[in-house]
Design an enzyme around this catalytic site. Structure first.
Site, PDB file in Angstrom:
ATOM      1  N   GLY A  22      38.983  45.587  36.169  1.00  0.00           N
ATOM      2  CA  GLY A  22      39.081  46.973  36.539  1.00  0.00           C
ATOM      3  C   GLY A  22      40.201  47.733  35.585  1.00  0.00           C
ATOM      4  O   GLY A  22      41.157  47.035  34.977  1.00  0.00           O
ATOM      5  N   ASP A  69      32.594  38.030  38.294  1.00  0.00           N
ATOM      6  CA  ASP A  69      32.405  39.300  37.424  1.00  0.00           C
ATOM      7  C   ASP A  69      33.545  39.699  36.834  1.00  0.00           C
ATOM      8  O   ASP A  69      34.768  39.858  37.471  1.00  0.00           O
ATOM      9  CB  ASP A  69      31.895  40.630  38.134  1.00  0.00           C
ATOM     10  CG  ASP A  69      31.523  41.721  37.464  1.00  0.00           C
ATOM     11  OD1 ASP A  69      30.779  41.452  36.527  1.00  0.00           O
ATOM     12  OD2 ASP A  69      32.195  42.615  37.646  1.00  0.00           O
ATOM     13  N   ASP A  94      35.623  42.321  34.477  1.00  0.00           N
ATOM     14  CA  ASP A  94      35.785  43.706  34.184  1.00  0.00           C
ATOM     15  C   ASP A  94      36.969  43.925  33.445  1.00  0.00           C
ATOM     16  O   ASP A  94      37.953  44.439  33.602  1.00  0.00           O
ATOM     17  CB  ASP A  94      35.685  44.771  35.405  1.00  0.00           C
ATOM     18  CG  ASP A  94      35.354  46.142  35.086  1.00  0.00           C
ATOM     19  OD1 ASP A  94      35.658  46.618  33.819  1.00  0.00           O
ATOM     20  OD2 ASP A  94      35.452  46.924  35.970  1.00  0.00           O
ATOM     21  N   GLU A 124      38.711  46.133  30.793  1.00  0.00           N
ATOM     22  CA  GLU A 124      38.545  47.400  29.883  1.00  0.00           C
ATOM     23  C   GLU A 124      39.849  47.609  29.142  1.00  0.00           C
ATOM     24  O   GLU A 124      40.969  48.112  29.632  1.00  0.00           O
ATOM     25  CB  GLU A 124      38.632  48.462  31.038  1.00  0.00           C
ATOM     26  CG  GLU A 124      37.284  48.347  31.928  1.00  0.00           C
ATOM     27  CD  GLU A 124      37.322  49.262  32.988  1.00  0.00           C
ATOM     28  OE1 GLU A 124      37.837  50.570  32.835  1.00  0.00           O
ATOM     29  OE2 GLU A 124      36.571  49.323  34.007  1.00  0.00           O
ATOM     30  N   THR A 142      27.514  52.949  32.154  1.00  0.00           N
ATOM     31  CA  THR A 142      27.026  53.954  31.672  1.00  0.00           C
ATOM     32  C   THR A 142      27.113  55.396  32.487  1.00  0.00           C
ATOM     33  O   THR A 142      26.200  55.831  32.914  1.00  0.00           O
ATOM     34  CB  THR A 142      25.364  53.849  31.349  1.00  0.00           C
ATOM     35  OG1 THR A 142      24.719  53.230  32.361  1.00  0.00           O
ATOM     36  CG2 THR A 142      25.159  52.835  30.073  1.00  0.00           C
TER      37      THR A 142
END
Length: 416
Positions: free
Chosen positions: A152, A190, A192, A194, A261
């Site tokens: 995250g 998962d 994430d 960034e 998105t």
């Protein structure tokens, strides 16, 4: 005959699958071939078909200020609509996967009124917290899969260290996800990050390989009985964040990608121009070319990522400005609009009442109320996005995040 080590069977069905895998590897079944570590991941038989996945993020911290519990996933009707939940977030530190908030995850005692099944936690039970509530939710919905999401925006800095030894990182993640205390909660992982190689191609061309190496190590460790997915950037601009990492090269290792998105535009640009944060398409006056969902999907597909491995992202919240006089997009502002938890952002369930949509643009909605201007998706604009998802042959839909929806799951029920 040497029999390879069998992974721990998560169910009789998983045990049967594992036995079949051994037989295939030994050439015992007709037409059996051999698999290598780089063979693209095959979707498990129990996984929802391409196009039908509905993945919602559940935030660990939402149980505090938002008072959004796993029980709310059930009472809102969302659990019946979901195929997968991403539990956000685990931390990445010291090159390893780590707990985020251990108290919220495994120790908080739930009352009968807060609990999924109406049964209060006891002081001596081995597992409490969100993890135990997720187990109860899975008992009610046996086909629901749950993935533990790591990273995250706040905790992505740890991936740089993790990428130095992908195999060790993957081992740490597996050990944490499959900790015996909560081994039956999660069906996969998962990621994430960034963002990989975030300084761009100019900083280190070899940095593009960090992401596929990391995902390859996770697939090798978790194998085919677990889901391995990733939330990735939506920046489709030339030389942008999609170009900075080899997402196409890593696609063979993931079951699917969640391109984020949304958040294309927001009140971090305090004076505007106002623009919808999750446009589906371009429109006249868009502040930045290729900052829209269809550009993201087109770029990833053009790079060779299969459409069935791409999920369309939707935000269950709005972004907004204040000091705005123009109703349509493109107006000037004086700063972020007031939000419940953070200025410039607000849940759909609040905006539906406080600032109803007054127009649509580029497949999403906007609203002007007083001097505030907001953009967000509604059930009607989600229907438009679902038509696009189906036309493109995408694998499904994901959204951030469950607590932003109405108490009766208005947005998730618009996802089809």
């Amino acid at each position: 005959m040497h029999v390879p080590h069998l992974p721990r069977a998560r169910s009789l069905r998983a045990l049967f699958s594992a036995l079949c895998s051994v037989a295939l590897g030994a050439g015992l079944l007709a037409g059996a071939g051999t698999a290598t570590a780089t063979t693209p991941a095959q979707a498990p038989a129990t996984q929802a078909a391409a196009g039908s996945k509905v993945v919602g993020y559940f935030t660990e911290w939402g149980t505090y200020d938002r008072k959004y519990y796993v029980k709310n996933v059930e009472t809102s009707g969302s659990a019946a609509e979901l195929t997968h939940i991403n539990y956000a977030f685990g931390n990445v530190t010291g090159g390893k996967c780590a707990m985020g908030d251990a108290y919220a995850a495994t120790d908080r005692a739930y009352t009968a009124a807060e609990s999924v099944d109406g049964t209060a936690d006891t002081w001596d039970q081995p597992l409490r917290g969100n993890f135990n509530q997720l187990l109860k939710l899975k008992q009610k919905h046996p086909d629901l899969k749950i993935l533990w999401s790591f990273g995250g925006w706040t905790w992505s800095g740890g991936f740089t260290e993790a990428a130095k030894d992908p195999a060790a990182f993957a081992q740490s993640c597996y050990d944490l996800v499959e900790n015996s205390k909560w081994a039956d909660v999660f069906d996969g992982i998962d990621i994430d990050w960034e963002y990989p190689n975030s300084c761009g191609l100019s900083c280190d061309e070899s940095g593009r390989d960090a992401f596929p190496k990391l995902m390859g190590a996770l697939r090798a460790k978790f194998g085919q009985d677990y889901l391995v997915t990733a939330a990735i950037t939506a920046d489709a601009t030339a030389g942008g964040k999609i170009d900075a990492a080899d997402y196409a090269g890593a696609a063979q290792y993931v079951d699917w990608y969640n391109p984020m998105t949304y958040d294309f535009f927001g009140a971090w640009d305090t004076t505007g121009p106002t623009a919808p944060h999750s446009p589906l398409t371009s429109y006249s006056g868009i502040p930045k070319a290729d900052y829209h969902s269809s550009a993201t999907i087109a770029k990833l597909k053009g790079l060779g990522v299969p459409a069935s491995k791409l999920l369309l992202g939707i935000g269950f919240y709005g972004r907004g400005w204040t000091g705005v006089t123009q109703s349509e997009p493109g107006g000037t502002a004086t700063g972020p609009a007031k939000g419940t938890y953070e200025n410039g952002i607000e849940d759909y369930k609040v905006l539906k009442q406080s600032c109803p949509a007054t127009g649509t643009v580029a497949g999403t909605a906007y609203a002007k109320c007083g001097s505030d201007w907001w953009s967000y998706d509604t059930p009607q604009t989600i229907a438009t996005k679902m038509s696009y998802k189906n036309e493109q042959g995408l694998g499904g839909t994901f959204f951030w995040e469950l607590s932003g929806d109405t108490g009766d799951g208005e947005l998730i029920k618009a996802i089809g």
